[in-house]
Scaffold this active site. Structure first.
Site, mmCIF file in Angstrom:
data_model
loop_
_atom_site.group_PDB
_atom_site.id
_atom_site.type_symbol
_atom_site.label_atom_id
_atom_site.label_comp_id
_atom_site.label_asym_id
_atom_site.label_seq_id
_atom_site.Cartn_x
_atom_site.Cartn_y
_atom_site.Cartn_z
ATOM 1 N N LYS A 172 5.796 6.667 14.971
ATOM 2 C CA LYS A 172 4.434 6.093 14.987
ATOM 3 C C LYS A 172 3.616 6.656 16.139
ATOM 4 O O LYS A 172 2.424 6.903 16.009
ATOM 5 C CB LYS A 172 4.499 4.567 15.097
ATOM 6 C CG LYS A 172 4.884 3.914 13.787
ATOM 7 C CD LYS A 172 5.014 2.412 13.917
ATOM 8 C CE LYS A 172 5.623 1.867 12.626
ATOM 9 N NZ LYS A 172 5.931 0.444 12.698
ATOM 10 N N LYS A 201 0.256 8.627 15.048
ATOM 11 C CA LYS A 201 -1.047 8.037 15.382
ATOM 12 C C LYS A 201 -1.652 8.652 16.648
ATOM 13 O O LYS A 201 -2.666 8.167 17.137
ATOM 14 C CB LYS A 201 -0.908 6.515 15.519
ATOM 15 C CG LYS A 201 -0.341 5.855 14.247
ATOM 16 C CD LYS A 201 -0.526 4.357 14.218
ATOM 17 C CE LYS A 201 0.223 3.767 13.021
ATOM 18 N NZ LYS A 201 -0.236 2.451 12.620
ATOM 19 N N PHE A 253 1.601 -0.819 19.208
ATOM 20 C CA PHE A 253 2.800 -1.648 19.187
ATOM 21 C C PHE A 253 3.585 -1.317 17.926
ATOM 22 O O PHE A 253 2.995 -1.022 16.887
ATOM 23 C CB PHE A 253 2.423 -3.137 19.186
ATOM 24 C CG PHE A 253 2.266 -3.685 20.574
ATOM 25 C CD1 PHE A 253 1.160 -3.362 21.334
ATOM 26 C CD2 PHE A 253 3.232 -4.524 21.126
ATOM 27 C CE1 PHE A 253 1.006 -3.848 22.627
ATOM 28 C CE2 PHE A 253 3.091 -5.019 22.411
ATOM 29 C CZ PHE A 253 1.983 -4.678 23.166
ATOM 30 N N ASP A 296 -1.677 -3.771 6.197
ATOM 31 C CA ASP A 296 -1.786 -2.417 5.653
ATOM 32 C C ASP A 296 -2.286 -2.407 4.214
ATOM 33 O O ASP A 296 -2.697 -1.374 3.709
ATOM 34 C CB ASP A 296 -0.407 -1.742 5.678
ATOM 35 C CG ASP A 296 0.002 -1.362 7.088
ATOM 36 O OD1 ASP A 296 -0.833 -0.766 7.789
ATOM 37 O OD2 ASP A 296 1.140 -1.678 7.494
ATOM 38 N N LYS A 310 -12.243 -19.133 -7.818
ATOM 39 C CA LYS A 310 -10.851 -19.538 -7.584
ATOM 40 C C LYS A 310 -9.977 -19.183 -8.801
ATOM 41 O O LYS A 310 -10.367 -19.497 -9.941
ATOM 42 C CB LYS A 310 -10.819 -21.044 -7.312
ATOM 43 C CG LYS A 310 -9.474 -21.540 -6.894
ATOM 44 C CD LYS A 310 -9.477 -23.040 -6.685
ATOM 45 C CE LYS A 310 -8.056 -23.545 -6.673
ATOM 46 N NZ LYS A 310 -7.972 -24.976 -6.870
ATOM 47 N N ASN A 346 0.050 -12.529 8.109
ATOM 48 C CA ASN A 346 1.383 -12.336 8.682
ATOM 49 C C ASN A 346 1.607 -13.321 9.825
ATOM 50 O O ASN A 346 0.741 -14.132 10.131
ATOM 51 C CB ASN A 346 1.569 -10.889 9.139
ATOM 52 C CG ASN A 346 0.515 -10.511 10.157
ATOM 53 O OD1 ASN A 346 0.494 -11.043 11.260
ATOM 54 N ND2 ASN A 346 -0.379 -9.595 9.785
HETATM 55 N N1 CTP Z 1 -2.121 -0.685 13.108
HETATM 56 C C1 CTP Z 1 -3.439 -0.441 12.777
HETATM 57 N N2 CTP Z 1 -3.837 -0.496 11.478
HETATM 58 C C2 CTP Z 1 -2.947 -0.786 10.498
HETATM 59 C C3 CTP Z 1 -1.610 -1.021 10.827
HETATM 60 C C4 CTP Z 1 -1.238 -0.974 12.136
HETATM 61 O O1 CTP Z 1 -4.256 -0.177 13.665
HETATM 62 N N3 CTP Z 1 -3.356 -0.831 9.240
HETATM 63 C C5 CTP Z 1 -1.684 -0.583 14.509
HETATM 64 C C6 CTP Z 1 -1.032 -1.824 15.072
HETATM 65 O O2 CTP Z 1 -1.946 -2.616 15.810
HETATM 66 C C7 CTP Z 1 0.050 -1.279 15.979
HETATM 67 C C8 CTP Z 1 0.417 0.051 15.364
HETATM 68 O O3 CTP Z 1 -0.691 0.403 14.534
HETATM 69 O O4 CTP Z 1 -0.423 -1.012 17.273
HETATM 70 C C9 CTP Z 1 1.697 0.063 14.583
HETATM 71 O O5 CTP Z 1 1.632 -0.851 13.554
HETATM 72 P P1 CTP Z 1 2.749 -1.025 12.419
HETATM 73 O O6 CTP Z 1 2.244 -1.944 11.389
HETATM 74 O O7 CTP Z 1 4.034 -1.386 13.067
HETATM 75 O O8 CTP Z 1 2.841 0.437 11.911
HETATM 76 P P2 CTP Z 1 2.530 1.053 10.532
HETATM 77 O O9 CTP Z 1 2.046 2.417 10.830
HETATM 78 O O10 CTP Z 1 1.634 0.181 9.749
HETATM 79 O O11 CTP Z 1 3.968 1.158 9.882
HETATM 80 P P3 CTP Z 1 4.878 0.116 9.043
HETATM 81 O O12 CTP Z 1 4.017 -1.081 8.704
HETATM 82 O O13 CTP Z 1 5.294 0.881 7.891
HETATM 83 O O14 CTP Z 1 6.016 -0.255 9.947
#
Ligand code: CTP
Length: 396
Positions: free
Chosen positions: A336, A340, A322, A278, A288, A209
């Site tokens: 969130k 969490k 974040f 995620d 490859k 990303n």
């Molecule tokens: N985070 C994490 N592990 C993941 C995804 C996110 O620890 N697999 C943490 C990020 O570092 C951030 C927070 O969770 O502090 C929120 O991340 P975000 O990707 O915005 O939230 P998600 O719960 O993954 O929701 P979505 O992607 O659906 O917005």
């Protein structure tokens, strides 16, 4: 606050020279004593009288002429300074100092001082990105000089890019925190995650990303400045490692999880600024993947939600997440925070190009379980980090 500090301000010849006036005016309001040295080319852009009036001190601009005094001026100012700030900083002055040239009042003072020196560059984007300038900046940083990096935007020449002088408010915040450091985190153990993670597809390909790690690195730097013991778990990025941080470099979600879990028990505050993937490809191809005439479909499976896991096993730790959102910012961030089991969540709107991913600035809202959201103005990421820790430390 006892304010008897002296800042020597070097003004060099750039179009942003007039902005130094705002910096001086703000420092004077903080009761800081200001002395100004102007280079010859700075005099082409602004009149020393304005600087003299605001600083309430004679402006020095020539090594061999005014003001005449029994003291050797560059040595006297070099000794008097608690900090030396060059604002704006041109490519020329960076080049001179990086190469040991001391041929005028400003460069000799910089050379003769043992006080911290901070450069706030402002120049054309191509000039700023020029390899020579960047190498000189790196060289000076390695010598221990500090930089307040320029921000991105529309530059005086009409170009758009990085080269705009950082805001006067931010510059003064940084100066004040250097003059009067806050050490409210001595001995506190802080774990910061930063940057992206990658999910490999085959030996040569991966998905990732746009995270650059800037926010997480600024947080680590701020925690160190306040006296914390910092472990920075970082995905691949090009940010300069904050001096004093223990850095663990990782690539994948799984590697980040392992590093985080290993360090979790002893940690007081976790700031999860990393953009953790995620999903990962269901099957990793160890050879490859060759192209064929057919479409290529890659199936993705869910990967660990690291922060959620930390929330579930939380004991004494303060957890900060974040939330990068493109819509329904507050609603999504709040969800969130609860899901969490976090203490704080820093929400930012990623639909704006000048803040968030890859930008030097951020505009965030900090949410907590019990209090109403705190919306911060657009500011540099280091300042966001400062506001965040001020809030956390007030409550713990
Ligand atoms: N985070 C994490 N592990 C993941 C995804 C996110 O620890 N697999 C943490 C990020 O570092 C951030 C927070 O969770 O502090 C929120 O991340 P975000 O990707 O915005 O939230 P998600 O719960 O993954 O929701 P979505 O992607 O659906 O917005």
């Amino acid at each position: 606050m006892e304010n008897t500090k002296t800042v020597v301000i070097g003004v060099t010849g750039g179009i942003a020279a007039y902005k130094a006036l705002d910096v001086i005016s703000r420092l004077r309001k903080e009761n800081v004593c200001v002395h100004v040295i102007m280079t010859k080319s700075a005099l082409e852009f602004v009149n020393p009288i304005s600087f003299q009036t605001l600083s309430q001190n004679m402006v020095i601009h020539d090594m061999f002429e005014e003001p005449r005094a029994w003291e050797i001026q560059h040595i006297a100012l070099a000794k008097k300074a608690d900090l030396l700030l060059v604002v704006p900083t041109t490519a020329n002055i960076i080049g001179k100092v990086a190469n040991g040239i001391a041929d005028d009042m400003l460069t000799t003072t910089i050379m003769a001082t043992v006080a911290p020196v901070i450069f706030a560059p402002a120049m054309n984007v191509n000039m700023y990105n020029n390899k020579i300038v960047q190498d000189n900046i790196k060289k000076l940083e390695d010598y221990g000089y500090d930089f307040i990096y320029p921000t991105s935007g529309r530059l005086a020449c009409g170009d758009i890019g990085q080269g705009k002088l950082a805001g006067a408010e931010e510059i003064v915040e940084i100066i004040m925190s250097k003059l009067y450091p806050i050490k409210d985190m001595l001995g506190t153990r802080v774990l910061v995650t930063a940057g992206p993670t990658i999910a490999p597809i085959d030996p040569v390909r991966f998905i990732t990303n746009r995270s650059t790690g800037k926010m997480g690195y600024a947080i680590a730097r701020e925690a160190i400045d306040r006296g914390a013991i910092v472990t920075l778990i970082s995905g691949p990025c090009h940010e300069k490692v904050p001096f004093g941080a223990k850095v663990i470099r990782i690539n994948t979600n799984e590697e980040m999880r392992a590093a985080v879990i290993n360090n979790y028990e002893d940690t007081d505050i976790v700031i999860s600024a990393a953009a953790v993937a995620d999903y990962k490809p269901k099957c990793y191809s160890s050879s490859k993947i060759k192209k064929s005439e057919n479409e290529l479909n890659i199936e993705f499976v869910r990967d660990n939600d690291i922060l959620k896991e930390l929330g579930l096993s939380k004991k004494k730790q303060i957890l900060v997440g974040f939330a990068a959102e493109s819509n329904d910012l507050l609603q999504n961030a709040k969800a969130k925070l609860l899901k969490k089991n976090l203490d704080y969540i820093v929400a930012n709107d990623i639909s704006k190009a000048d803040v968030g991913f890859g930008a030097d600035d951020n505009k965030v809202i900090i949410l907590s379980k019990d209090n109403s959201p705190i919306a911060l103005d657009k500011m540099g990421k280091k300042q966001v980090a400062r506001e965040l820790f001020s809030l956390i430390n007030k409550k713990r």
